[in-house]
Design a protein around this motif. Sequence first.
Motif, PDB file in Angstrom:
ATOM      1  N   PHE A   1     -63.852 -95.649  12.349  1.00 23.52           N
ATOM      2  CA  PHE A   1     -63.406 -94.726  11.218  1.00 23.52           C
ATOM      3  C   PHE A   1     -61.744 -94.585  10.891  1.00 23.52           C
ATOM      4  N   ILE A   2     -61.496 -94.365   9.541  1.00 18.95           N
ATOM      5  CA  ILE A   2     -60.525 -93.787   9.184  1.00 18.95           C
ATOM      6  C   ILE A   2     -60.430 -92.236   9.078  1.00 18.95           C
ATOM      7  N   ILE A   3     -59.805 -91.656  10.064  1.00 19.36           N
ATOM      8  CA  ILE A   3     -59.849 -90.125  10.222  1.00 19.36           C
ATOM      9  C   ILE A   3     -58.634 -89.397   9.771  1.00 19.36           C
ATOM     10  N   SER A   4     -58.941 -88.242   9.194  1.00 21.09           N
ATOM     11  CA  SER A   4     -57.851 -87.140   8.869  1.00 21.09           C
ATOM     12  C   SER A   4     -57.914 -86.164   9.774  1.00 21.09           C
ATOM     13  N   GLU A   5     -56.959 -86.052  10.314  1.00 15.91           N
ATOM     14  CA  GLU A   5     -56.452 -84.761  11.305  1.00 15.91           C
ATOM     15  C   GLU A   5     -55.581 -83.886  10.708  1.00 15.91           C
ATOM     16  N   LYS A   6     -56.074 -82.568  10.690  1.00 13.24           N
ATOM     17  CA  LYS A   6     -55.193 -81.657  10.468  1.00 13.24           C
ATOM     18  C   LYS A   6     -55.486 -80.342  11.217  1.00 13.24           C
ATOM     19  N   GLU A   7     -54.602 -79.379  11.031  1.00 12.36           N
ATOM     20  CA  GLU A   7     -54.846 -78.242  11.573  1.00 12.36           C
ATOM     21  C   GLU A   7     -56.146 -77.654  11.086  1.00 12.36           C
TER      22      GLU A   7
ATOM     23  N   PHE B   1     -60.240 -68.123  17.001  1.00 12.32           N
ATOM     24  CA  PHE B   1     -60.219 -69.375  16.704  1.00 12.32           C
ATOM     25  C   PHE B   1     -58.822 -69.880  16.792  1.00 12.32           C
ATOM     26  N   PRO B   2     -58.239 -70.116  17.897  1.00 15.11           N
ATOM     27  CA  PRO B   2     -56.558 -70.448  17.823  1.00 15.11           C
ATOM     28  C   PRO B   2     -56.625 -71.943  17.124  1.00 15.11           C
ATOM     29  N   LYS B   3     -55.312 -72.008  16.578  1.00 13.57           N
ATOM     30  CA  LYS B   3     -55.154 -73.255  15.674  1.00 13.57           C
ATOM     31  C   LYS B   3     -55.614 -74.589  16.695  1.00 13.57           C
ATOM     32  N   HIS B   4     -56.292 -75.658  16.088  1.00 17.34           N
ATOM     33  CA  HIS B   4     -56.607 -76.737  16.987  1.00 17.34           C
ATOM     34  C   HIS B   4     -56.773 -77.625  15.779  1.00 17.34           C
ATOM     35  N   ILE B   5     -56.513 -79.130  16.187  1.00 14.35           N
ATOM     36  CA  ILE B   5     -56.534 -80.005  15.334  1.00 14.35           C
ATOM     37  C   ILE B   5     -58.100 -80.390  15.016  1.00 14.35           C
ATOM     38  N   GLN B   6     -58.332 -80.635  13.832  1.00 11.41           N
ATOM     39  CA  GLN B   6     -59.769 -80.852  13.331  1.00 11.41           C
ATOM     40  C   GLN B   6     -59.721 -82.198  12.667  1.00 11.41           C
ATOM     41  N   SER B   7     -60.815 -83.041  12.863  1.00 14.35           N
ATOM     42  CA  SER B   7     -60.814 -84.301  12.152  1.00 14.35           C
ATOM     43  C   SER B   7     -62.019 -84.426  11.230  1.00 14.35           C
ATOM     44  N   ARG B   8     -61.806 -85.065  10.401  1.00 17.92           N
ATOM     45  CA  ARG B   8     -62.762 -85.694   9.445  1.00 17.92           C
ATOM     46  C   ARG B   8     -62.704 -87.223   9.343  1.00 17.92           C
ATOM     47  N   VAL B   9     -63.873 -87.689   8.649  1.00 12.72           N
ATOM     48  CA  VAL B   9     -64.145 -89.316   8.640  1.00 12.72           C
ATOM     49  C   VAL B   9     -63.775 -89.270   7.388  1.00 12.72           C
ATOM     50  N   ILE B  10     -62.528 -90.020   6.766  1.00 11.66           N
ATOM     51  CA  ILE B  10     -62.383 -90.290   5.470  1.00 11.66           C
ATOM     52  C   ILE B  10     -62.592 -92.078   4.965  1.00 11.66           C
ATOM     53  N   GLY B  11     -62.601 -92.706   5.982  1.00 12.45           N
ATOM     54  CA  GLY B  11     -63.203 -94.107   5.556  1.00 12.45           C
ATOM     55  C   GLY B  11     -63.764 -94.813   6.609  1.00 12.45           C
ATOM     56  N   LEU B  12     -64.277 -95.964   6.375  1.00  8.00           N
ATOM     57  CA  LEU B  12     -64.788 -96.898   7.550  1.00  8.00           C
ATOM     58  C   LEU B  12     -63.964 -97.955   7.504  1.00  8.00           C
ATOM     59  N   LYS B  13     -64.014 -98.752   8.640  1.00 10.54           N
ATOM     60  CA  LYS B  13     -63.146 -99.658   9.045  1.00 10.54           C
ATOM     61  C   LYS B  13     -63.726-101.208   8.871  1.00 10.54           C
TER      62      LYS B  13
END
Lengths: 199, 199
Positions: free
Chosen positions: A152-158, A186-198
Motif C-alpha cells: 500500500f501507499i499510506i497516508s499518515e496523519k494525526e 482519545f489522545p492524539k495518535h497517528i492514523q493511517s489510510r490506504v491511498i494507493g496500491l503498489k
Amino acid sequence: MIHMAKAHVLFSGGKDSSLSAIILHNLGYDIQLVTVNFGVLDSYRHAEETAKIIGYPHKVESMDRELIEKSVDMILKDGYPGNGIQFVHKQVLEIISEKYDVIADGTRRDDRVPRLDHSEIQSLEMRKNIQYVTPLMGFGHKTLRNLVNNYFIISEKESEELLKSDYETEIRELIRQRGIDPLEYFPKHIQSRVIGLKR
Amino acid sequence: MIHMAKAHVLFSGGKDSSLSAIILHNLGYDIQLVTVNFGVLDSYRHAEETAKIIGYPHKVESMDRELIEKSVDMILKDGYPGNGIQFVHKQVLEIISEKYDVIADGTRRDDRVPRLDHSEIQSLEMRKNIQYVTPLMGFGHKTLRNLVNNYFIISEKESEELLKSDYETEIRELIRQRGIDPLEYFPKHIQSRVIGLKR
C-alpha cells in the motif's frame, strides 16, 4: 481452485482491514467490504474511496445510533475508550452475524481492543452458525509493517486531521456534540489510510 | 509488488503447514520449507514428498536427539503428550531462530499444543530479533476445513498407518524403542497428509 464462499470484511479504509481482505481474496474468497455507520457522520465515504483503490465491492451497513451513544456513555464514565470500543465491536459482530456466513475483521496479533477472546469467538460462531475470521491474527507488528509497505501507499496523519471510517471517528464526533473535547479520551495518535496500491 | 524476505516454514507435510506456506507465498514471501529431524527415523522423507507436490524448496534441519529423548521422558512421566510436545516445539523455535529471520508454523486458532502464548511470542521475537508468524492463527476449524478442501487432495488414515514428518512420529518410535506401546500415550487418531494439489 474452486471458489470459496463470500467473505464479508469489516472495513474502515485502514491498512489492517485492507490487508485482511487481500489475504482472503488470495485464498479464493469473494470479498464484500462492509463499513458500519451509526448515522452520526457520513464517515463511511472514506472507506468507500479506499474500497475503489483496492478494488473490492463495498457497502454500508447502517447500525442503530443507540449503540454508539451507549459506547460513548461507557467511555465518558470510564475515562478511557477501551471498554466502549470493545462493546461496539461485539455488538456489530452480533448484528452482522445474523446476515452473513463468513465474517472477517482486521484484528492483529498485538491488538488489545477491540478483540474477542477464544471463548467469545467460539460462542459467536456456534450461536450464529457463522465463521469468524481474523486473517492478521498470526502476524506481529513488524511483519505487518513490512506487508503494508509492500502492498500500500499510506497516508499518515494525526487522528484529528485524518478522517477514517472506524468506530473512533463517529465516537469522537458524538463526544464533541456533547460539548466535550474528545482529545481528553482519545489522545492524539497517528492514523493511517490506504491511498494507493503498489501493485 | 516488491519481494518480501524469505520465510522459513516449519513443515510436517500436513495440511496446516502446507496452507501456511501458501498464504505466505501469496503475500510475496519466498518460501523455504524446513522439516526438523532428531535422528530417530528418516520420517522427513514424507515432508520431502509433499514439498515437491506443493512446489516449494525443502530442507531438513537436524536437531539434537537429546531434545526428543527429554520430550519422551516428560511424556512417560506425565502420562500424556501435551507438555512433551510443547517442550520440543519451543526448543525447535529457539534453535531455528538463531539462523533465520522470518519463521512460520501451522499453529491454528483452535490448537492447544504446541502453541506459544502472546508473551512467549514477544519474548522470542525480541530476544532473537526475528519475526514469528502463524498464518492460520485467525482461522477456525470449519474455515480451515473449507480451505484445505479447496486446495489439497488429502490422505486420511489412522495415526499408526500414516507416517508424517511431525514430532509425534519420532516420539512414538522412541517410545516403541523403549519397549512401551505408544498407543498408551497417543490414542489412535486420524492423521492427514497432503498428496495432491487441486489447482
